[in-house]
Write a protein that holds these residues in place. Structure first.
Motif, short mmCIF file in Angstrom:
data_model
loop_
_atom_site.label_atom_id
_atom_site.label_comp_id
_atom_site.label_asym_id
_atom_site.label_seq_id
_atom_site.Cartn_x
_atom_site.Cartn_y
_atom_site.Cartn_z
N MET A 228 0.84 -1.18 0.00
CA MET A 228 0.00 0.00 0.00
C MET A 228 0.88 1.24 0.00
O MET A 228 1.94 1.24 0.62
CB MET A 228 -0.89 0.03 1.24
CG MET A 228 -2.00 -0.97 1.23
SD MET A 228 -3.13 -0.79 2.63
CE MET A 228 -2.25 -1.70 3.88
N ASP B 69 2.48 -0.56 5.99
CA ASP B 69 1.11 -1.06 6.04
C ASP B 69 0.47 -0.91 7.42
O ASP B 69 -0.68 -0.52 7.54
CB ASP B 69 1.03 -2.51 5.58
CG ASP B 69 1.31 -2.68 4.10
OD1 ASP B 69 1.44 -1.66 3.39
OD2 ASP B 69 1.40 -3.84 3.66
N ARG C 164 -2.81 1.46 8.43
CA ARG C 164 -4.00 0.99 9.15
C ARG C 164 -4.29 1.86 10.38
O ARG C 164 -5.44 2.18 10.68
CB ARG C 164 -3.86 -0.48 9.53
CG ARG C 164 -4.05 -1.41 8.33
CD ARG C 164 -4.12 -2.86 8.75
NE ARG C 164 -2.82 -3.44 9.03
CZ ARG C 164 -1.98 -3.90 8.11
NH1 ARG C 164 -2.30 -3.85 6.83
NH2 ARG C 164 -0.83 -4.42 8.45
N THR D 51 -11.11 3.53 5.90
CA THR D 51 -10.48 2.25 5.60
C THR D 51 -9.13 2.53 4.97
O THR D 51 -8.92 3.62 4.42
CB THR D 51 -11.33 1.41 4.63
OG1 THR D 51 -11.32 2.07 3.35
CG2 THR D 51 -12.76 1.24 5.13
N ASP E 43 -8.12 1.53 2.19
CA ASP E 43 -8.36 1.84 0.79
C ASP E 43 -8.73 3.31 0.57
O ASP E 43 -8.45 3.87 -0.48
CB ASP E 43 -9.47 0.96 0.20
CG ASP E 43 -9.02 -0.46 -0.05
OD1 ASP E 43 -7.80 -0.70 -0.09
OD2 ASP E 43 -9.90 -1.32 -0.20
N ASP E 44 -9.36 3.94 1.58
CA ASP E 44 -9.75 5.34 1.47
C ASP E 44 -8.55 6.28 1.42
O ASP E 44 -8.65 7.39 0.90
CB ASP E 44 -10.62 5.76 2.66
CG ASP E 44 -11.99 5.10 2.66
OD1 ASP E 44 -12.47 4.70 1.59
OD2 ASP E 44 -12.57 5.00 3.77
N THR F 180 -5.19 5.30 0.50
CA THR F 180 -4.04 4.79 -0.24
C THR F 180 -4.32 4.82 -1.74
O THR F 180 -5.46 4.90 -2.18
CB THR F 180 -3.70 3.34 0.16
OG1 THR F 180 -4.84 2.51 -0.04
CG2 THR F 180 -3.23 3.25 1.60
N HIS F 181 -3.23 4.77 -2.48
CA HIS F 181 -3.33 4.64 -3.94
C HIS F 181 -3.58 3.17 -4.25
O HIS F 181 -3.06 2.28 -3.57
CB HIS F 181 -2.01 5.03 -4.62
CG HIS F 181 -1.73 6.48 -4.54
ND1 HIS F 181 -2.34 7.40 -5.34
CD2 HIS F 181 -0.87 7.19 -3.77
CE1 HIS F 181 -1.88 8.60 -5.08
NE2 HIS F 181 -0.98 8.51 -4.12
N ARG F 182 -4.33 2.93 -5.25
CA ARG F 182 -4.55 1.56 -5.69
C ARG F 182 -3.30 1.06 -6.41
O ARG F 182 -2.76 1.75 -7.25
CB ARG F 182 -5.74 1.46 -6.63
CG ARG F 182 -7.02 1.85 -5.95
CD ARG F 182 -8.20 1.41 -6.78
NE ARG F 182 -9.42 1.95 -6.26
CZ ARG F 182 -10.14 1.39 -5.30
NH1 ARG F 182 -9.73 0.27 -4.75
NH2 ARG F 182 -11.25 1.94 -4.89
#
Length: 68
Positions: free
Chosen positions: A1, A45, A49, A58, A60-61, A63-65
């Motif tokens: 991530m 990581d 979190r 989250t 995902d909210d 971080t870059h994909r």
């Protein structure tokens, strides 16, 4: 991530949270968080979190994909 610096800053500001407060909630140095928000430093990581939890988000909210 990989942290998304502007997403972290946007979320923190939307919550009216200071860097000092985010630092206290995560245990991550305030200076390091500032560098993350400016795109000058990264986060592991586990720390992603921690930041996500402190920002009620989250991972995902904030971080870059990653492309597979």
């Amino acid at each position: 991530m990989r942290p998304h610096s502007s997403a972290i800053r946007f979320r923190r500001r939307a919550l009216n949270m200071s860097l000092r407060t985010l630092s206290a909630k995560t245990g991550i140095d305030r200076g390091h968080l500032s560098r993350v928000e400016r795109g000058l430093a990264g986060l592991g990581d586990e720390n992603i979190r921690k930041v996500a939890a402190a920002l009620d988000a989250t991972p995902d909210d904030i971080t870059h994909r990653e492309n597979p």
